[in-house]
Design a protein around this motif. Structure first.
Motif, PDB file in Angstrom:
ATOM      1  N   PHE A  35     -23.430 -30.206 -37.635  1.00 32.44           N
ATOM      2  CA  PHE A  35     -22.762 -30.410 -38.915  1.00 32.44           C
ATOM      3  C   PHE A  35     -21.271 -30.090 -38.875  1.00 32.44           C
ATOM      4  O   PHE A  35     -20.638 -29.970 -39.916  1.00 32.44           O
ATOM      5  N   GLY A  36     -20.709 -29.954 -37.669  1.00 36.17           N
ATOM      6  CA  GLY A  36     -19.263 -29.852 -37.570  1.00 36.17           C
ATOM      7  C   GLY A  36     -18.605 -31.101 -38.117  1.00 36.17           C
ATOM      8  O   GLY A  36     -19.209 -32.183 -38.136  1.00 36.17           O
ATOM      9  N   HIS A  37     -17.365 -30.967 -38.575  1.00 36.93           N
ATOM     10  CA  HIS A  37     -16.707 -32.129 -39.189  1.00 36.93           C
ATOM     11  C   HIS A  37     -16.571 -33.267 -38.177  1.00 36.93           C
ATOM     12  O   HIS A  37     -16.140 -33.043 -37.039  1.00 36.93           O
ATOM     13  N   PRO A  38     -16.905 -34.503 -38.561  1.00 36.12           N
ATOM     14  CA  PRO A  38     -16.922 -35.601 -37.592  1.00 36.12           C
ATOM     15  C   PRO A  38     -15.555 -35.998 -37.072  1.00 36.12           C
ATOM     16  O   PRO A  38     -15.464 -36.630 -36.013  1.00 36.12           O
ATOM     17  N   VAL A  39     -14.484 -35.675 -37.766  1.00 37.17           N
ATOM     18  CA  VAL A  39     -13.138 -36.026 -37.306  1.00 37.17           C
ATOM     19  C   VAL A  39     -12.511 -34.872 -36.530  1.00 37.17           C
ATOM     20  O   VAL A  39     -12.094 -35.035 -35.380  1.00 37.17           O
ATOM     21  N   SER A  40     -12.438 -33.719 -37.141  1.00 36.97           N
ATOM     22  CA  SER A  40     -11.739 -32.579 -36.526  1.00 36.97           C
ATOM     23  C   SER A  40     -12.634 -31.720 -35.657  1.00 36.97           C
ATOM     24  O   SER A  40     -12.138 -30.970 -34.807  1.00 36.97           O
ATOM     25  N   GLY A  41     -13.943 -31.792 -35.858  1.00 36.48           N
ATOM     26  CA  GLY A  41     -14.858 -30.907 -35.153  1.00 36.48           C
ATOM     27  C   GLY A  41     -14.904 -29.504 -35.725  1.00 36.48           C
ATOM     28  O   GLY A  41     -15.710 -28.679 -35.280  1.00 36.48           O
ATOM     29  N   LEU A  42     -14.034 -29.209 -36.694  1.00 37.60           N
ATOM     30  CA  LEU A  42     -13.971 -27.863 -37.253  1.00 37.60           C
ATOM     31  C   LEU A  42     -15.185 -27.581 -38.137  1.00 37.60           C
ATOM     32  O   LEU A  42     -15.961 -28.484 -38.468  1.00 37.60           O
ATOM     33  N   PRO A  53     -22.319 -33.225 -46.864  1.00 42.32           N
ATOM     34  CA  PRO A  53     -21.210 -32.321 -46.558  1.00 42.32           C
ATOM     35  C   PRO A  53     -19.871 -32.962 -46.892  1.00 42.32           C
ATOM     36  O   PRO A  53     -19.681 -34.167 -46.735  1.00 42.32           O
ATOM     37  N   GLY A  54     -18.921 -32.150 -47.330  1.00 42.00           N
ATOM     38  CA  GLY A  54     -17.595 -32.646 -47.663  1.00 42.00           C
ATOM     39  C   GLY A  54     -16.618 -32.465 -46.527  1.00 42.00           C
ATOM     40  O   GLY A  54     -16.984 -32.198 -45.379  1.00 42.00           O
ATOM     41  N   ASP A  55     -15.342 -32.599 -46.838  1.00 44.04           N
ATOM     42  CA  ASP A  55     -14.278 -32.524 -45.830  1.00 44.04           C
ATOM     43  C   ASP A  55     -13.632 -31.149 -45.730  1.00 44.04           C
ATOM     44  O   ASP A  55     -12.764 -30.950 -44.885  1.00 44.04           O
ATOM     45  N   ARG A  56     -14.021 -30.207 -46.578  1.00 39.30           N
ATOM     46  CA  ARG A  56     -13.376 -28.887 -46.546  1.00 39.30           C
ATOM     47  C   ARG A  56     -13.892 -28.081 -45.362  1.00 39.30           C
ATOM     48  O   ARG A  56     -15.079 -27.812 -45.241  1.00 39.30           O
ATOM     49  N   VAL A  57     -12.966 -27.686 -44.502  1.00 41.66           N
ATOM     50  CA  VAL A  57     -13.319 -26.856 -43.354  1.00 41.66           C
ATOM     51  C   VAL A  57     -12.641 -25.501 -43.503  1.00 41.66           C
ATOM     52  O   VAL A  57     -11.620 -25.361 -44.174  1.00 41.66           O
ATOM     53  N   ALA A  58     -13.237 -24.502 -42.871  1.00 39.12           N
ATOM     54  CA  ALA A  58     -12.754 -23.125 -42.965  1.00 39.12           C
ATOM     55  C   ALA A  58     -12.226 -22.672 -41.609  1.00 39.12           C
ATOM     56  O   ALA A  58     -12.905 -22.813 -40.590  1.00 39.12           O
ATOM     57  N   ILE A  59     -11.026 -22.124 -41.611  1.00 38.03           N
ATOM     58  CA  ILE A  59     -10.369 -21.752 -40.361  1.00 38.03           C
ATOM     59  C   ILE A  59     -11.077 -20.581 -39.688  1.00 38.03           C
ATOM     60  O   ILE A  59     -11.349 -20.604 -38.486  1.00 38.03           O
ATOM     61  N   GLY A  60     -11.377 -19.525 -40.425  1.00 36.01           N
ATOM     62  CA  GLY A  60     -12.053 -18.381 -39.817  1.00 36.01           C
ATOM     63  C   GLY A  60     -13.430 -18.744 -39.301  1.00 36.01           C
ATOM     64  O   GLY A  60     -13.818 -18.351 -38.188  1.00 36.01           O
ATOM     65  N   ALA A  61     -14.184 -19.488 -40.088  1.00 37.59           N
ATOM     66  CA  ALA A  61     -15.515 -19.907 -39.655  1.00 37.59           C
ATOM     67  C   ALA A  61     -15.440 -20.806 -38.425  1.00 37.59           C
ATOM     68  O   ALA A  61     -16.368 -20.826 -37.607  1.00 37.59           O
ATOM     69  N   SER A  62     -14.349 -21.555 -38.280  1.00 36.61           N
ATOM     70  CA  SER A  62     -14.195 -22.401 -37.092  1.00 36.61           C
ATOM     71  C   SER A  62     -14.066 -21.552 -35.835  1.00 36.61           C
ATOM     72  O   SER A  62     -14.586 -21.910 -34.774  1.00 36.61           O
TER      73      SER A  62
END
Length: 428
Positions: A35-42, A53-62
């Protein structure tokens, strides 16, 4: 990767917990891999069951996700080459995404890289989330030591991100402490000091370790270590707590910074950090066993209070603010500190509670039996510590990687720490 797990057979074979650990870690890893983001992998900030799932990714969780992927490689659940390509996707994206003096925002759009404000004025650099990201990236740099083009590129990109982070900027021109946020629109108006004992310990370690934008040790000793809730020394439930607020605070304090930092034998003039974390966990557990508010379900098989979801929204939960909601990650990420006690919890979560709190990405964020409420969400900063801290208990993998960083060893020595890793590396 597996999409479900039947735990019933584990209880007939209690001689080894390895299969149970495998099942929990592997299923939880799906949050980051499948379930990592399909574009950024984050890593997405959260996923709600039944919703796309939406497009919001979290830096710390990454950063936590990076560490979880390393576990997946070591355990044979993800191929080395596939994980390497995912990590390259992530760091290539981060290299061109907006940052603020080299510091990333709390959230960003995983498709475009645009900053997503965490709050009205929190629309710039988040030093704490960036530290959690770099804790993971530095582990990846140490893990991928091959001389092929892809691994060299990965190390080079991680170094670029690491060396660009301006930790010293967050001293606001030389004040003896670090500040959490800076915004190009609101400057320092959030005015949030990083001090006292909380989940931010690794921020100061990395800030002191930076070869390019390092802080003076006086910032650690004069800022972080002088906060109101730093020194404690009082006793709770017959357990003395060296550092932190009353009753220890949220259990994330014992997890987030110590995904990479090895607390075993880690000491400075203020505390023995293994002792600190063990006692914090035991106080949290004892509170739930004594259960002063008489919440349903609490006991030696069901405990763990930390910042997490409740039926009334996200809250910082701890013995001094116990609202009746248990977060599975709070106990499960405490495996290194109290393995026998956490084993009881894991068996309970995988037994009577399984149908209500377990799903395709492992355990959901929280539950409250008194309110008959069970979360429908997975959260990145919950899932990451489960995978990583169980692995640190099993093998010490992430502790070994992070503590092998020469910059980290140098930073710890500058701050006056003792650690077996410093002795073995030749540092005084």
């Amino acid at each position: 990767m597996t999409t479900s797990a039947d735990f019933s057979h584990f209880f007939r074979h209690e001689r080894s917990l390895a299969p149970l650990f495998d099942a929990v870690q592997r299923q939880t890893l799906r949050y980051f891999w499948d379930f990592g983001h399909p574009v950024s992998g984050l890593t997405r900030e959260r996923i709600t069951i039944g919703q796309p799932p939406g497009d919001r990714v979290a830096i710390g969780a990454s950063g936590m996700g990076v560490m979880a992927l390393i576990v997946g490689i070591e355990r044979g659940w993800i191929s080395h080459d596939d994980a390497l390509q995912r990590l390259l996707t992530m760091v290539r994206f981060l290299e061109i995404a907006p940052s603020y003096h080299g510091i990333f925002p709390h959230w960003m759009n995983g498709r475009t890289g645009a900053t997503i404000p965490f709050s009205r004025k929190d629309d710039g650099g988040d030093l704490v989330e960036t530290a959690f990201l770099l804790q993971g990236l530095l582990c990846a740099r140490q893990y991928f030591q091959g001389e092929d083009t892809a691994e060299r590129e990965l190390r080079g990109l991680i170094d670029r991100i690491w060396l660009d982070a301006e930790w010293d900027w967050h001293t606001r021109g030389g004040v003896k402490m670090l500040y959490w946020h800076w915004s190009p629109n609101h400057d320092w108006s959030m005015d949030y000091e990083i001090r006292g004992w909380n989940e931010c310990f690794v921020v100061y370690v990395l800030a002191a370790s930076s070869p390019t934008h390092g802080i003076d040790p006086k910032v650690y000793h004069g800022g972080w270590a002088q906060g109101r809730d730093f020194r404690n020394g009082r006793t709770y439930y017959d357990i003395e707590l060296p550092l932190g607020p009353d009753y220890g605070g949220a259990l994330s304090f014992a997890h987030y910074s110590f995904l990479g930092l090895d607390p075993r034998g880690l000491k400075d003039r203020y505390a023995d950090y293994w002792q600190q974390n063990v006692r914090h966990v035991l106080i949290n557990r004892e509170h739930c066993i004594r259960n002063p508010h008489q919440y349903e379900g609490y006991g030696p098989d069901c405990w763990g209070l930390t910042a997490d979801d409740t039926a009334d929204g996200y809250r910082s939960l701890h013995p001094a603010n116990d609202l009746g909601f248990i977060a599975p990650n709070a106990a499960l990420a405490s495996f290194p500190y109290a393995p026998a006690a956490v084993t009881r919890v894991l068996r309970h979560f995988c037994g009577p509670l399984r149908d209500r709190i377990w799903g395709e990405c492992g355990f959901t964020s929280a539950f409250g039996e008194t309110r008959d409420w069970y979360s429908r969400d997975y959260i990145g900063v919950d899932e990451g510590p489960i995978v990583v801290m169980i692995e640190n208990y099993r093998s010490g993998l992430l502790w070994k990687l992070f503590m092998s960083c020469p910059e980290v060893r140098s930073g710890l020595a500058r701050l006056g720490f003792e650690s077996p890793h410093l002795v073995s590396s030749g540092n005084p």
